[in-house]
Design a protein around this motif. Structure first.
Motif, PDB file in Angstrom:
ATOM      1  N   TYR A   4       1.890   7.489  -4.588  1.00  0.00           N
ATOM      2  CA  TYR A   4       3.001   8.118  -4.321  1.00  0.00           C
ATOM      3  C   TYR A   4       4.017   8.034  -5.392  1.00  0.00           C
ATOM      4  O   TYR A   4       4.161   7.216  -6.165  1.00  0.00           O
ATOM      5  CB  TYR A   4       3.835   7.123  -3.146  1.00  0.00           C
ATOM      6  CG  TYR A   4       2.917   6.843  -2.222  1.00  0.00           C
ATOM      7  CD1 TYR A   4       2.663   7.813  -1.034  1.00  0.00           C
ATOM      8  CD2 TYR A   4       2.460   5.497  -1.715  1.00  0.00           C
ATOM      9  CE1 TYR A   4       1.865   7.496  -0.031  1.00  0.00           C
ATOM     10  CE2 TYR A   4       1.654   5.378  -0.830  1.00  0.00           C
ATOM     11  CZ  TYR A   4       1.136   6.342   0.160  1.00  0.00           C
ATOM     12  OH  TYR A   4       0.351   6.020   1.285  1.00  0.00           O
ATOM     13  N   ALA A   5       4.669   9.383  -5.732  1.00  0.00           N
ATOM     14  CA  ALA A   5       5.551   9.343  -6.712  1.00  0.00           C
ATOM     15  C   ALA A   5       6.886   8.662  -6.457  1.00  0.00           C
ATOM     16  O   ALA A   5       7.329   8.797  -5.454  1.00  0.00           O
ATOM     17  CB  ALA A   5       5.720  10.793  -7.058  1.00  0.00           C
ATOM     18  N   ASP A   6       7.445   7.956  -7.584  1.00  0.00           N
ATOM     19  CA  ASP A   6       8.569   7.160  -7.398  1.00  0.00           C
ATOM     20  C   ASP A   6       8.560   6.447  -6.126  1.00  0.00           C
ATOM     21  O   ASP A   6       9.474   6.548  -5.296  1.00  0.00           O
ATOM     22  CB  ASP A   6       9.709   7.950  -7.404  1.00  0.00           C
ATOM     23  CG  ASP A   6      11.029   7.316  -7.648  1.00  0.00           C
ATOM     24  OD1 ASP A   6      10.883   6.102  -8.110  1.00  0.00           O
ATOM     25  OD2 ASP A   6      12.038   8.128  -7.936  1.00  0.00           O
ATOM     26  N   PRO A   7       7.584   5.589  -5.729  1.00  0.00           N
ATOM     27  CA  PRO A   7       7.153   5.085  -4.604  1.00  0.00           C
ATOM     28  C   PRO A   7       8.570   3.980  -4.020  1.00  0.00           C
ATOM     29  O   PRO A   7       8.703   3.840  -2.781  1.00  0.00           O
ATOM     30  CB  PRO A   7       5.923   4.256  -4.604  1.00  0.00           C
ATOM     31  CG  PRO A   7       5.922   3.935  -6.104  1.00  0.00           C
ATOM     32  CD  PRO A   7       6.646   4.963  -6.634  1.00  0.00           C
ATOM     33  N   ASP A   8       9.413   3.468  -4.929  1.00  0.00           N
ATOM     34  CA  ASP A   8      10.298   2.645  -4.499  1.00  0.00           C
ATOM     35  C   ASP A   8      11.561   3.278  -3.968  1.00  0.00           C
ATOM     36  O   ASP A   8      12.561   2.698  -3.361  1.00  0.00           O
ATOM     37  CB  ASP A   8      10.642   1.506  -5.527  1.00  0.00           C
ATOM     38  CG  ASP A   8       9.461   0.578  -5.742  1.00  0.00           C
ATOM     39  OD1 ASP A   8       8.995   0.144  -4.687  1.00  0.00           O
ATOM     40  OD2 ASP A   8       9.380   0.218  -7.009  1.00  0.00           O
ATOM     41  N   ARG A   9      11.709   4.554  -4.026  1.00  0.00           N
ATOM     42  CA  ARG A   9      12.817   5.267  -3.566  1.00  0.00           C
ATOM     43  C   ARG A   9      12.636   5.942  -2.451  1.00  0.00           C
ATOM     44  O   ARG A   9      11.612   6.611  -2.009  1.00  0.00           O
ATOM     45  CB  ARG A   9      12.924   6.657  -4.653  1.00  0.00           C
ATOM     46  CG  ARG A   9      14.156   7.603  -4.424  1.00  0.00           C
ATOM     47  CD  ARG A   9      14.303   8.433  -5.492  1.00  0.00           C
ATOM     48  NE  ARG A   9      13.461   9.337  -5.986  1.00  0.00           N
ATOM     49  CZ  ARG A   9      13.096  10.370  -5.781  1.00  0.00           C
ATOM     50  NH1 ARG A   9      14.299  11.090  -4.894  1.00  0.00           N
ATOM     51  NH2 ARG A   9      12.357  11.146  -6.047  1.00  0.00           N
TER      52      ARG A   9
ATOM     53  N   MET B 270       0.744  -1.237   0.057  1.00  0.00           N
ATOM     54  CA  MET B 270      -0.076   0.034  -0.199  1.00  0.00           C
ATOM     55  C   MET B 270       0.794   1.151  -0.111  1.00  0.00           C
ATOM     56  O   MET B 270       0.508   2.364  -0.637  1.00  0.00           O
ATOM     57  CB  MET B 270      -0.936  -0.078   1.252  1.00  0.00           C
ATOM     58  CG  MET B 270      -1.940  -1.061   1.227  1.00  0.00           C
ATOM     59  SD  MET B 270      -2.605  -1.522   2.796  1.00  0.00           S
ATOM     60  CE  MET B 270      -3.578  -0.003   3.013  1.00  0.00           C
ATOM     61  N   ASN B 271       2.012   1.328   0.643  1.00  0.00           N
ATOM     62  CA  ASN B 271       2.835   2.349   0.854  1.00  0.00           C
ATOM     63  C   ASN B 271       3.692   2.568  -0.312  1.00  0.00           C
ATOM     64  O   ASN B 271       4.413   3.449  -0.229  1.00  0.00           O
ATOM     65  CB  ASN B 271       3.785   2.272   2.173  1.00  0.00           C
ATOM     66  CG  ASN B 271       3.014   2.633   3.502  1.00  0.00           C
ATOM     67  OD1 ASN B 271       1.842   3.246   3.267  1.00  0.00           O
ATOM     68  ND2 ASN B 271       3.576   2.465   4.525  1.00  0.00           N
TER      69      ASN B 271
ATOM     70  N   VAL C 253       1.409  16.523  -1.878  1.00  0.00           N
ATOM     71  CA  VAL C 253       0.355  15.724  -1.532  1.00  0.00           C
ATOM     72  C   VAL C 253       0.437  14.052  -1.923  1.00  0.00           C
ATOM     73  O   VAL C 253       0.208  13.384  -1.099  1.00  0.00           O
ATOM     74  CB  VAL C 253      -0.973  16.330  -2.099  1.00  0.00           C
ATOM     75  CG1 VAL C 253      -2.088  15.314  -1.665  1.00  0.00           C
ATOM     76  CG2 VAL C 253      -1.374  17.871  -1.553  1.00  0.00           C
ATOM     77  N   VAL C 254       0.964  14.088  -3.050  1.00  0.00           N
ATOM     78  CA  VAL C 254       1.350  12.720  -3.584  1.00  0.00           C
ATOM     79  C   VAL C 254       1.981  12.015  -2.746  1.00  0.00           C
ATOM     80  O   VAL C 254       1.486  10.774  -2.186  1.00  0.00           O
ATOM     81  CB  VAL C 254       1.591  12.710  -4.855  1.00  0.00           C
ATOM     82  CG1 VAL C 254       1.999  11.107  -5.197  1.00  0.00           C
ATOM     83  CG2 VAL C 254       0.735  13.269  -6.105  1.00  0.00           C
ATOM     84  N   ARG C 255       3.013  12.403  -2.269  1.00  0.00           N
ATOM     85  CA  ARG C 255       3.946  11.627  -1.266  1.00  0.00           C
ATOM     86  C   ARG C 255       3.532  11.540  -0.011  1.00  0.00           C
ATOM     87  O   ARG C 255       3.776  10.793   0.796  1.00  0.00           O
ATOM     88  CB  ARG C 255       5.306  12.100  -1.574  1.00  0.00           C
ATOM     89  CG  ARG C 255       6.473  11.401  -0.442  1.00  0.00           C
ATOM     90  CD  ARG C 255       6.915  10.219  -0.933  1.00  0.00           C
ATOM     91  NE  ARG C 255       7.805  10.323  -1.895  1.00  0.00           N
ATOM     92  CZ  ARG C 255       8.549   9.149  -2.039  1.00  0.00           C
ATOM     93  NH1 ARG C 255       8.524   7.975  -1.391  1.00  0.00           N
ATOM     94  NH2 ARG C 255       9.112   9.178  -3.329  1.00  0.00           N
ATOM     95  N   ALA C 256       2.839  12.669   0.429  1.00  0.00           N
ATOM     96  CA  ALA C 256       2.482  13.080   2.013  1.00  0.00           C
ATOM     97  C   ALA C 256       1.261  12.051   2.341  1.00  0.00           C
ATOM     98  O   ALA C 256       1.217  11.703   3.498  1.00  0.00           O
ATOM     99  CB  ALA C 256       2.274  14.353   2.355  1.00  0.00           C
TER     100      ALA C 256
END
Length: 410
Positions: free
Chosen positions: A314-319, A307-308, A327-330
């Motif tokens: 989340y932008a570029d979520p594996d980084r 989910m995280n 907002v996207v990352r937060a």
């Protein structure tokens, strides 16, 4: 159940090592899937998982077959509605912001002792030698248990780890866990019968309450889940945050220089490699979930790590990027450590954690002259306490560490 070819190929080894590539494939092709290897449904889409966690009619925590309920009895993580609210409200005072601030000297002393022990050896395992003893000592003191009981608490904790993975209801595992629960209840009984008038610990506060909010059996059940969950999540928070920073030199340098930067690094570690990796629910009735037919009584695992890292949120979520903003990352899924009150780190950008000693847990190790950045970060793999694993996070999201959490913790 033959409509889930990707789920059918899942192995425990995949879930225990580096599951994120698997989570990405599942999210794209089978966001709700049946995994025969573990006999459970896995959900890897954040939107679908949140649908499950918010639907208390179809997906519940109070199933009688829940290992956490079978082990500890009814408590705040295996009840719903008014019962859960009553348990949480009664147990909240020792974990609010004021209590956390008052516990700062206690926490800092425990951390300093752990650092002193690290200084006596040339190498150390960040989880087994630093995170684990700190987590146990802190939660034991907050509950109101003496230092002399620490070794026994660790043995009980290891017994409970096995029990909470016992979805097959193995009789021997259940028997050992129930014996440990009885021993714990017997141990705290004198403290409940004659609580210290000056103590602000969980046990003393609950025992002195007038009128009594919980009876002795309810106090025991909730103290048990606080003990287990407190050790599990705090240990994971410390070890995973340290692992992330030690393996990202830029973040490490910033965290060593500034408490604000340390807060950002810790918050990002909660998203990138969360200590609690699943939220467990039970299907209260047969239902359809995004095309999948879920039978009544089925175990449904909302995979927090997946989910995280959902790219829809989340932008570029594996980084690992503590400096990411917006907002996207937060909008991350947050699971708080026991000593992290609302408004502290992990509760949104700009929120301060000055009211809590939680940052002291990794900060001391990061800034101590006794601890240098290792060439190989050595921590223990989840499910194999004490086994060193180079560059492996402390609590990989394996099926070996399926620890239920409650939707109200989100």
């Amino acid at each position: 159940m033959t409509d889930f070819p990707l789920g059918a190929s899942i192995t425990v080894e995949q879930l225990s090592a580096d599951p994120y590539p698997l989570f990405a494939r599942l999210r794209e092709r089978e966001p709700v899937t049946w995994a025969p290897a573990v006999g459970q449904w896995l959900i890897t889409s954040r939107d679908i998982a949140m649908e499950v966690l918010r639907d208390h009619e179809r997906f519940r925590t109070d199933d009688p077959h829940s290992p956490i309920r079978d082990t500890f009895g009814a408590q705040m993580l295996s009840t719903e509605g008014e019962a859960q609210r009553r348990y949480k409200s009664a147990c909240a005072p020792p974990f609010n912001a004021r209590a956390a601030e008052e516990s700062r000297p206690l926490v800092e002393a425990i951390v300093e002792r752990a650092l002193a022990r690290l200084g006596q050896r040339p190498t150390a395992d960040l989880r087994a030698d630093y995170a684990a003893p700190i987590a146990l000592e802190v939660i034991a003191r907050v509950i109101g248990l003496p230092v002399a009981l620490d070794e026994q608490l660790r043995r009980w904790y290891d017994t409970f780890v096995d029990a909470l993975m016992n979805y097959e209801r193995d009789p021997g595992t259940r028997t050992r866990a129930h014996a440990a629960v009885r021993a714990f209840r017997d141990t705290i009984a004198p403290r409940l019968a004659a609580p210290d008038a000056d103590e602000t610990t969980l046990l003393a506060s609950l025992a002195r309450a007038h009128p009594r909010l919980l009876d002795d059996a309810e106090i025991g059940s909730n103290a048990l889940i606080v003990m287990f969950g407190g050790i599990e999540t705090t240990e994971g928070l410390i070890a995973n945050a340290l692992w992330a920073m030690f393996n990202h030199p830029d973040a490490l340098e910033r965290a060593r220089a500034s408490d604000d930067e340390l807060d950002r690094c810790m918050e990002e570690s909660l998203r990138w490699e969360p200590a609690v990796q699943t939220c467990t629910r039970y299907a209260a009735q047969s239902c359809t979930l995004h095309g999948a037919e879920i039978p009544a009584g089925a175990v449904v695992q909302c995979m927090v790590g997946a989910m995280n890292r959902d790219p829809a949120h989340y932008a570029d979520p594996d980084r690992y990027d503590p400096l990411a903003t917006g907002v996207v990352r937060a909008r991350r899924l947050r699971l708080r450590a026991p000593l992290l009150p609302r408004g502290g780190a992990g509760q949104g950008r700009g929120a301060r954690s000055d009211a809590t000693p939680v940052r002291a847990l990794p900060r001391a190790a990061l800034r101590s002259p006794r601890v240098e950045r290792p060439h190989r970060a050595r921590v223990s793999e989840g499910g194999a306490r004490g086994r060193p694993a180079d560059l492996t996070p402390a609590l990989r999201p394996g099926i070996e560490r399926l620890v239920p959490c409650n939707a109200s913790m989100l």
